[in-house]
Design an enzyme around this catalytic site. Sequence first.
Site, PDB file in Angstrom:
ATOM      1  CE  LYS A  22      15.064  39.403  29.179  1.00 28.56           C
ATOM      2  NZ  LYS A  22      16.270  38.768  29.709  1.00 28.56           N
ATOM      3  CG  ASN A  23      14.377  36.460  32.068  1.00 29.74           C
ATOM      4  OD1 ASN A  23      14.985  36.677  31.016  1.00 29.74           O
ATOM      5  ND2 ASN A  23      14.469  37.246  33.118  1.00 29.74           N
ATOM      6  CB  CYS A 116      26.596  41.773  31.951  1.00 33.56           C
ATOM      7  SG  CYS A 116      25.444  41.887  33.285  1.00 33.56           S
ATOM      8  NE  ARG A 121      23.856  38.352  35.149  1.00 27.93           N
ATOM      9  CZ  ARG A 121      22.912  38.583  34.234  1.00 27.93           C
ATOM     10  NH1 ARG A 121      22.949  39.670  33.502  1.00 27.93           N
ATOM     11  NH2 ARG A 121      21.954  37.687  34.037  1.00 27.93           N
ATOM     12  CG  ASP A 310      15.040  40.805  36.503  1.00 27.37           C
ATOM     13  OD1 ASP A 310      14.759  39.748  35.914  1.00 27.37           O
ATOM     14  OD2 ASP A 310      16.206  41.118  36.812  1.00 27.37           O
ATOM     15  NE  ARG A 402      19.984  41.870  25.711  1.00 24.52           N
ATOM     16  CZ  ARG A 402      20.961  41.367  26.445  1.00 24.52           C
ATOM     17  NH1 ARG A 402      21.963  42.142  26.840  1.00 24.52           N
ATOM     18  NH2 ARG A 402      20.980  40.108  26.801  1.00 24.52           N
TER      19      ARG A 402
HETATM   20  C1  EPZ Z   1      18.393  35.366  35.663  1.00 23.00           C
HETATM   21  O1  EPZ Z   1      19.763  35.651  35.434  1.00 23.00           O
HETATM   22  C2  EPZ Z   1      17.612  36.336  34.788  1.00 23.00           C
HETATM   23  N1  EPZ Z   1      17.942  36.078  33.385  1.00 23.00           N
HETATM   24  C3  EPZ Z   1      17.955  37.769  35.179  1.00 23.00           C
HETATM   25  O2  EPZ Z   1      17.151  38.643  34.398  1.00 23.00           O
HETATM   26  C4  EPZ Z   1      17.602  37.971  36.655  1.00 23.00           C
HETATM   27  O3  EPZ Z   1      17.975  39.278  37.036  1.00 23.00           O
HETATM   28  C5  EPZ Z   1      18.351  36.939  37.503  1.00 23.00           C
HETATM   29  O4  EPZ Z   1      18.042  35.606  37.030  1.00 23.00           O
HETATM   30  C6  EPZ Z   1      17.982  37.026  38.978  1.00 23.00           C
HETATM   31  O5  EPZ Z   1      16.597  36.842  39.114  1.00 23.00           O
HETATM   32  C7  EPZ Z   1      17.379  35.012  32.767  1.00 23.00           C
HETATM   33  O6  EPZ Z   1      16.599  34.268  33.344  1.00 23.00           O
HETATM   34  C8  EPZ Z   1      17.733  34.811  31.330  1.00 23.00           C
HETATM   35  P1  EPZ Z   1      21.363  34.109  38.696  1.00 23.00           P
HETATM   36  P2  EPZ Z   1      20.885  34.626  35.985  1.00 23.00           P
HETATM   37  O7  EPZ Z   1      22.213  33.002  38.192  1.00 23.00           O
HETATM   38  O8  EPZ Z   1      20.357  33.244  35.975  1.00 23.00           O
HETATM   39  C9  EPZ Z   1      25.388  34.699  41.149  1.00 23.00           C
HETATM   40  C10 EPZ Z   1      16.714  40.426  32.970  1.00 23.00           C
HETATM   41  O9  EPZ Z   1      16.757  41.639  33.168  1.00 23.00           O
HETATM   42  N2  EPZ Z   1      25.858  33.486  40.451  1.00 23.00           N
HETATM   43  O10 EPZ Z   1      20.076  33.789  39.383  1.00 23.00           O
HETATM   44  O11 EPZ Z   1      22.133  34.905  35.246  1.00 23.00           O
HETATM   45  C11 EPZ Z   1      25.163  35.866  40.196  1.00 23.00           C
HETATM   46  O12 EPZ Z   1      26.376  36.563  39.979  1.00 23.00           O
HETATM   47  C12 EPZ Z   1      17.817  39.531  33.490  1.00 23.00           C
HETATM   48  O13 EPZ Z   1      15.788  39.831  32.355  1.00 23.00           O
HETATM   49  C13 EPZ Z   1      27.148  32.999  40.711  1.00 23.00           C
HETATM   50  O14 EPZ Z   1      27.896  33.579  41.494  1.00 23.00           O
HETATM   51  O15 EPZ Z   1      21.039  35.099  37.493  1.00 23.00           O
HETATM   52  C14 EPZ Z   1      24.133  36.699  40.921  1.00 23.00           C
HETATM   53  O16 EPZ Z   1      24.790  37.518  41.875  1.00 23.00           O
HETATM   54  C15 EPZ Z   1      18.913  40.348  34.142  1.00 23.00           C
HETATM   55  N3  EPZ Z   1      27.568  31.875  40.076  1.00 23.00           N
HETATM   56  C16 EPZ Z   1      23.289  35.661  41.659  1.00 23.00           C
HETATM   57  O17 EPZ Z   1      24.102  34.466  41.710  1.00 23.00           O
HETATM   58  C17 EPZ Z   1      26.764  31.186  39.190  1.00 23.00           C
HETATM   59  O18 EPZ Z   1      27.205  30.147  38.657  1.00 23.00           O
HETATM   60  C18 EPZ Z   1      21.970  35.312  40.958  1.00 23.00           C
HETATM   61  O19 EPZ Z   1      22.286  35.060  39.618  1.00 23.00           O
HETATM   62  C19 EPZ Z   1      25.457  31.686  38.953  1.00 23.00           C
HETATM   63  C20 EPZ Z   1      25.023  32.826  39.585  1.00 23.00           C
END
Ligand code: EPZ
Length: 422
Positions: A22-23, A116, A121, A310, A402
Amino acid sequence: MDKLRIQGERPLHGDVQISGAKNAALPLMAASLLTDQPVVLTNAPELMDVRTLGHLLTGMGAQVAQEGASIRLQADAITACVAPYERVKTMRASVLVLGPLVARFGQARVSLPGGCAIGARPVDQHIKGLQQLGAEVHVEHGDIVASVPRGRLKGARISTDMITVTGTENLMMAACLAEGESVIENAAQEPEVADLAAMLQKMGARIDGAGTSRVRIQGVDRLHGAEHAIVPDRIEAGTFLCAAVATRGDVTLRGCVPEHLDSLLDKLREAGATLTSGADWIRVQADAMPGGRARAVSARTSEYPGFATDMQAQFMAVNCLAQGAAHLTETIFENRFMHVQELVRLGATIAIEGNTCVVQGVKRLSGATVMATDLRASAGLVIAGLAAEGETLVERIYHLDRGYAGMEHKLAALGANIARVR
Ligand code: EPZ
């Protein structure tokens, strides 16, 4: 709303085919916006999130057609560089259209994703990176509004404040069409990032270092179409491994990439399971663990190649039935323990101490009605239900739909007594 009804304590046995990730599918679909030529994705999972992004893209004027495991996309007649709130609020990954739209069309209006269940996020790093590439970006009326005054993005050296998966993906896609060289420091190293880079290269992009913490991109004037097989879903694979260990079964995963799961495999071996693997398969034998049960194993989530956030809920379900106490620490998201109280309803003994859970293994869980709150939490509850004595009813499984293609069918084929009830 659909529910899953599970009669537990049935060890899983047999083979299961792992679907495309998915990701990876989501950024790869967004990348089709970078060219007016057709992009074909194979090994595509049939998931709600894939359909949601497809609807968002067709709403912009793109063509999207999924036939089974193949998706054909073509963005040759984009009429609106807009991702509206009603779409984005159902799936935050919609923000992945931002980079491609700004890079190819010089404009975008993408709803700011709300928080969420698992955390705030924010997407500040996505915005900051695009500004460093020369975009003018501001937020108004809940929308991210971007434009490119000089007409074309300009390569830059970008260092994100924290490692962000979709942030890295958005900025990598944008940099592909920027003028000159870009470097993304502190880049996410997840296999899905490397898979996106692999397809972008097939489209004519010039990218080095994807999958490492430093990605270099030489901008090109345009990208052409490509065909790409989506990388197998390491989180789906890990979920089935945990289900096999929790039910003390013997399961072989087909069509997966074992090296994408190294950190989990180490933990499951430590728990007492026997794991063997080949090029595209993993066998987990948990029907003869020392003492007849898994041993408790602690874990601390971190960015790839560390233990995946995850996988935290699913691994917690395994520890609920283990011998001893395990400490599970969540370092990526600030609120990713919603499954804990539901697992307690099934008889687990878990104490939350800040961003760490202490799981005291029990001999048996007892089935009950539980409620899914987010995608991976629901997977953890299904695993616990498969191992619990009696009947477990998992509610709100639209969360599960999802990210898991036909999970109840794959589990039933492995011997689980599980059915979807409307
Ligand atoms: C990706 O989400 C995945 N989703 C998530 O999978 C996964 O849990 C996550 O990466 C971490 O591995 C997809 O790839 C579609 P991040 P993402 O940006 O990119 C903070 C699932 O279950 N952050 O790596 O949204 C954020 O709040 C989903 O399949 C900021 O502060 O995660 C988090 O604490 C859930 N500012 C950390 O960084 C930003 O601009 C990592 O988030 C971006 C992120």
